[in-house]
Design a protein around this motif. Structure first.
Motif, PDB file in Angstrom:
ATOM      1  N   ASP A 277      59.222  66.783  30.281  1.00 48.99           N
ATOM      2  CA  ASP A 277      58.531  66.692  28.994  1.00 48.99           C
ATOM      3  C   ASP A 277      58.096  68.095  28.591  1.00 48.99           C
ATOM      4  O   ASP A 277      57.201  68.666  29.213  1.00 48.99           O
ATOM      5  CB  ASP A 277      57.321  65.759  29.127  1.00 48.99           C
ATOM      6  CG  ASP A 277      56.746  65.399  27.759  1.00 48.99           C
ATOM      7  OD1 ASP A 277      57.149  66.031  26.753  1.00 48.99           O
ATOM      8  OD2 ASP A 277      55.899  64.483  27.707  1.00 48.99           O
ATOM      9  N   GLU A 278      58.735  68.626  27.588  1.00 49.52           N
ATOM     10  CA  GLU A 278      58.448  69.979  27.101  1.00 49.52           C
ATOM     11  C   GLU A 278      58.390  70.996  28.237  1.00 49.52           C
ATOM     12  O   GLU A 278      57.369  71.676  28.413  1.00 49.52           O
ATOM     13  CB  GLU A 278      57.089  69.993  26.367  1.00 49.52           C
ATOM     14  CG  GLU A 278      56.911  68.839  25.424  1.00 49.52           C
ATOM     15  CD  GLU A 278      57.028  69.249  23.967  1.00 49.52           C
ATOM     16  OE1 GLU A 278      57.426  70.403  23.716  1.00 49.52           O
ATOM     17  OE2 GLU A 278      56.767  68.403  23.104  1.00 49.52           O
TER      18      GLU A 278
ATOM     19  N   SER B 103      57.009  61.538  24.025  1.00 46.14           N
ATOM     20  CA  SER B 103      56.365  61.465  25.350  1.00 46.14           C
ATOM     21  C   SER B 103      56.218  60.024  25.800  1.00 46.14           C
ATOM     22  O   SER B 103      56.385  59.705  26.981  1.00 46.14           O
ATOM     23  CB  SER B 103      54.993  62.133  25.305  1.00 46.14           C
ATOM     24  OG  SER B 103      55.141  63.501  25.032  1.00 46.14           O
TER      25      SER B 103
HETATM   26 MG    MG Z   1      54.607  64.779  23.719  1.00 44.98          MG
END
Ligand code: MG
Ligand code: ATP
Lengths: 232, 432
Positions: free
Chosen positions: A170-171, A49
């Motif tokens: 992100d994810e 991240s």
């Molecule tokens: Mg992360």
């Protein structure tokens, strides 16, 4: 599309003077070519991240250089970043990040509002985009009135509305069930194929990593090309 | 981001917090109204006091006389006065002294307050017209605002009525009389009213004048063969009256501050000079302090209201931290975000200032209309006519508006700046 050179980042925690330094990224070099889908994998806390936040301009690196779409973005001011994001980057988040007091329609058109696009033009573009993600009937729903999968599609519509050449995620499947996950992944592949949009996706998930053209693993703050299955 | 969109943001934001916005607007309205009303009492009482002293005359006006009637003002005196430092204008009027009259449609009036001025000097001194223009041709005249009130006729039922219609563009008939031995000769001159003076302040004996041109004076003097149309019987043959003397001379200072020095200079030149300055100076000084005190107290009220705006805006920013974080994350310019919140405080403060101004005007009218009635009913004391309990000069709402607006803008500044400083990642993690 993205070039990262000798990127280094660390966090400082604690009071001034007595702070401890947490090194996260060391000598990170990365190139993402236009039209690629690149997945970044790695253990939890490995700095995935952090890497994406640096590329998004949400934090400034301690050292190194980041180029996006031919522009050196290191050291840009907040205002310059704002304009740059509107032109170049779409964002998809794990928890959607929709504004709860705005309808799906209003959420999707938001980047156009920031860009100063006229209301009539906004209406047309937003309608097209909502139809594209199959949510036109839900345009007047608030995020709280939509399922997780629908919310993620609204957020994708919002990311796509300014036609960015690059999408950072992100994810993106982190909050979705397997059915919605599959739908999202095939949509990503479709966008990549049909509109040549570049994706940089951070994930834990084998399935997501499998649609990528390239996998990059972060380990000990460094990047390793390819996947090391033991790390995941 | 377009202004329209910013406004839409602000309005929808305000709508979501109607109660809070309403209370904040209420607080700033009260603050602003309090400031204006408080100061207006100071201005009102001062205006009453000042009008009592001056009778409405200008502060810069100096009434000037010669030391004796034998030595009337002549042109040289006037020219000399004009040379004194800080003199803005000197008006010199010749008064017509004749037994004739002015008539119009059966109404008539004797030749009282009929003057021959120098219109240029009068204009310099501040004579203004409510209607029309100054004379250009010989037989054109200007009348005072109340001139018609003295044009009267006696009806058949012996009741006296006065001329009610406007005199503007009417033609008056001036009749001049002169005795020739036992007979009385008459001459009539038609005078067209081309201008009407400004309405003079209340309770001032002004606005009764009839202003003639120098040409008419010449006609009159040629007919009567006396200066200013004087009756031959009034003139002692041993002391022939000179022509071109002035009866009513007033000196106007360029600023009230300079009245004193001009007065001194006039006295040095052996004229008699009087102004209302000394008594006014004292009273204005006292009122200056009273007004400053009242404005300070009123400003405190505005400051208290501004704390409300500060709180409201800080809460609005805090409440919307996540939204702001999301907006910044997808490309909102910090400038736009700041302007959105500034606009909101400006709208709240502006609404407060406008409403406060309106309310204070209503309050002021009500106080002036109702307080005399209440006082005379309950306290058996009569309030003098034209007593101002509250007076709002135009500058007052402008000043208060500026104060209210400035204070709210300032109090909205910090919350707005805070909004731009919101950390995107913290906001997205929702741990604020
Ligand atoms: Mg992360
Ligand atoms: N704001 C911060 N202040 C201090 N340390 C931080 C901060 N953000 C991240 N870190 C630290 O940096 C390291 C990397 O965090 P990061 O969020 O990038 O990991 P990640 O790879 O995304 O993990 P996950 O897969 O669990 O999301 C972690 O050790 C974390 O504790």
């Amino acid at each position: 599309m993205i070039t990262v050179k000798q990127l280094e980042h660390e966090f400082r925690i604690g009071k001034k003077g007595k702070e401890t330094i947490v090194p996260v990224l060391r000598d990170v070099n990365l190139t993402v070519n236009a039209g690629e889908i690149v997945a970044v994998v790695g253990r939890s806390g490995s700095g995935k991240s952090t890497l994406l936040n640096l590329i998004s301009g949400y934090i400034a690196p301690v050292q190194g250089k980041i180029m996006i779409n031919g522009t050196d973005v290191t050291g840009m001011s907040e205002g310059e970043w704002a304009d740059f994001r509107l032109e170049n980057i779409g964002f998809i988040f794990q928890s959607f990040q929709l504004i709860p007091t705005m309808t799906a329609f209003e959420n999707v058109q938001l980047p156009l509002v920031f860009k100063g696009v006229k209301e009539v033009d906004r209406k047309i573009q937003t309608e097209t985009m909502l139809k594209k993600v199959g949510l036109w009937e839900f345009k007047d729903h608030y995020p709280g009135e939509l399922s997780g999968g629908q919310q993620q599609r609204v957020s994708i519509a919002r990311a796509l509305i300014v036609h960015p050449p690059l999408i950072l995620a992100d994810e993106p499947t982190g909050s979705l069930d397997s059915e919605n996950e599959r739908a999202l992944l095939s949509f990503i592949q479709q966008l990549n194929r049909e509109e040549n949009i570049t994706f940089l996706i951070i994930t834990h998930d084998e399935e997501v990593a499998n649609i990528a053209h390239r996998k990059i693993t972060i380990s000990d703050g460094r990047l390793v090309e390819g996947s090391d299955t033991d790390e995941i | 981001m377009r202004f329209k969109d910013r406004l839409a943001f602000v309005l929808s934001n305000m709508k979501k917090n109607r109660m809070r916005v309403f209370m904040t607007v209420l607080a700033s309205t009260m603050g602003c109204a309090f400031l204006i009303v408080l100061a207006s009492v100071g201005f009102g009482v001062q205006k009453t006091a000042v009008e009592d002293i001056t009778g409405g005359r200008l502060l810069t006006q100096i009434d000037t006389f010669t030391t004796s009637e034998e030595k009337p003002f002549i042109k040289k005196d006037i020219d000399m006065m004009k040379e004194i430092d800080h003199v803005k204008a000197v008006t010199s009027r010749q008064r017509i002294q004749n037994e004739g009259n002015v008539s119009l449609d059966g109404y008539s009036k004797d030749l009282f307050e009929v003057f021959v001025p120098d219109f240029k000097d009068e204009q310099k001194a501040g004579l203004e017209l409510s209607k029309g223009r100054f004379p250009q041709a010989a037989n054109e005249v200007v009348v005072g605002y109340h001139y018609g009130e003295n044009l009267s006729k006696v009806q058949k039922n012996k009741k006296e009525i006065t001329y009610k219609a406007s005199l503007y563009h009417k033609t008056l008939t001036l009749t001049i009389k002169q005795k020739e031995g036992k007979k009385t000769k008459k001459k009539t001159i038609a005078l067209k009213v081309v201008g009407v003076g400004e309405k003079p302040p209340k309770r001032v004996q002004e606005g009764q004048e009839l202003f003639l041109t120098k040409d008419v004076l010449q006609t009159i003097e040629a007919f009567t063969k006396t200066p200013k149309g004087m009756s031959k019987s009034d003139i002692d043959p041993k002391h022939p009256q000179p022509y071109n003397t002035y009866d009513d001379v007033k000196v106007y200072a360029d600023d009230a501050e300079n009245v004193e020095s001009i007065e001194k200079e006039l006295k040095k030149k052996e004229y008699v000079a009087s102004s209302r300055l000394d008594s006014l100076k004292e009273i204005n000084f006292v009122f200056l302090f009273i007004k400053i005190g009242l404005i300070v107290v009123g400003t405190v009220a505005v400051l208290i209201a501004s704390i409300g705006i500060f709180n409201t805006m800080t809460m609005a920013v805090t409440e919307r931290t996540q939204d702001i974080g999301i907006m910044k994350a997808i490309g909102a310019h910090p400038r736009s975000i700041k302007q959105i919140f500034l606009l909101e405080s400006v709208i709240i403060g502006g609404l407060g200032a406008v409403l406060g101004t309106i309310i204070s005007y209503l309050f002021s009218f009500a106080a002036n209309a109702l307080l005399p009635v209440i006082i005379s009913t309950f306290f058996q004391t009569k309030v003098p006519d034209d007593f101002y309990f509250s007076y709002i000069p135009l500058s007052l709402p402008l000043i208060s508006f500026a104060i209210c607006f400035g204070v709210t803008l300032l109090s909205g500044m910090r919350p707005a700046r805070r909004a731009t400083k919101i950390d995107v990642l913290r906001a997205l993690r929702r741990d604020v």
